[in-house]
Design a protein around this motif. Structure first.
Motif, PDB file in Angstrom:
ATOM      1  N   CYS A 115      -1.203   1.041 -30.154  1.00 33.64           N
ATOM      2  CA  CYS A 115      -1.956  -0.143 -30.573  1.00 33.64           C
ATOM      3  C   CYS A 115      -1.306  -0.755 -31.818  1.00 33.64           C
ATOM      4  O   CYS A 115      -0.986  -0.042 -32.771  1.00 33.64           O
ATOM      5  N   CYS A 130      -9.768  -4.069 -32.029  1.00 30.97           N
ATOM      6  CA  CYS A 130      -8.491  -3.968 -32.748  1.00 30.97           C
ATOM      7  C   CYS A 130      -7.786  -5.325 -32.736  1.00 30.97           C
ATOM      8  O   CYS A 130      -7.183  -5.741 -33.723  1.00 30.97           O
ATOM      9  N   CYS A 150      -4.375  -0.128 -34.769  1.00 35.64           N
ATOM     10  CA  CYS A 150      -4.779   1.216 -35.218  1.00 35.64           C
ATOM     11  C   CYS A 150      -3.728   2.277 -34.932  1.00 35.64           C
ATOM     12  O   CYS A 150      -3.869   3.416 -35.358  1.00 35.64           O
ATOM     13  N   CYS A 179      -5.430  -1.417 -28.241  1.00 36.46           N
ATOM     14  CA  CYS A 179      -6.161  -0.462 -27.409  1.00 36.46           C
ATOM     15  C   CYS A 179      -7.519  -1.038 -26.993  1.00 36.46           C
ATOM     16  O   CYS A 179      -8.083  -0.635 -25.990  1.00 36.46           O
TER      17      CYS A 179
HETATM   18 ZN    ZN Z   1      -6.475   0.088 -31.653  1.00 39.24          ZN
END
Ligand code: ZN
Length: 141
Positions: A96, A124, A99, A120
């Motif tokens: 991601c 996010c 994150c 993801c």
């Molecule tokens: Zn993420």
């Protein structure tokens, strides 16, 4: 007909050798000639056969096999032989862009300018958009 490279051709080739994914506009900004010039030069270099192909350079460390997690032998072979057999049992291990966690089958995608970022989950993506708002806006213009 003999063809000699000038500074523009060389700058264009060096730029593409470093990263063949770049757009004509990006190259134009980088080597400081107009986009139509970059396009014309690129086409000429292709037409004369000097640029045979623009091929991707893969990050082999990102590939894993669904059936066996150990691809080390394939990787070492690939590095030696400069080739890898791609098959449907492989997937690209992505993380991601916000994150850094794993991105599963269906990533949440954010597109701006000619870039794509993968997340993801949608939260996010939203957080990333907030964090890099200024940069995304300036790149989109
Ligand atoms: Zn993420």
């Amino acid at each position: 007909m003999p063809f000699s490279l000038d500074n523009i051709d060389i700058a264009l080739l060096e730029s593409l050798i470093k990263d063949g994914r770049k757009s004509f506009r990006q190259i134009s900004r980088e080597i400081k000639v107009t986009t139509p010039t970059v396009k014309a030069r690129y086409e000429r270099l292709v037409n004369i056969g000097l640029i045979k192909a623009v091929s991707p350079v893969l990050d082999l460390g990102m590939l894993e096999n669904r059936t066996s997690t150990k691809l080390d032998h394939i990787r070492s072979k690939a590095i030696k032989g400069h080739e890898i057999k791609l098959d449907k049992n492989m997937f690209v291990r992505m993380s991601c862009d916000y994150c850094k966690g794993p991105v599963h089958e269906k990533p949440s995608i954010l597109k701006f300018a000619n870039l794509e970022r993968f997340f993801c989950c949608t939260s996010c993506r939203t957080l990333y958009k907030e964090k890099y708002k200024g940069r995304i806006e300036s790149l989109s213009n």
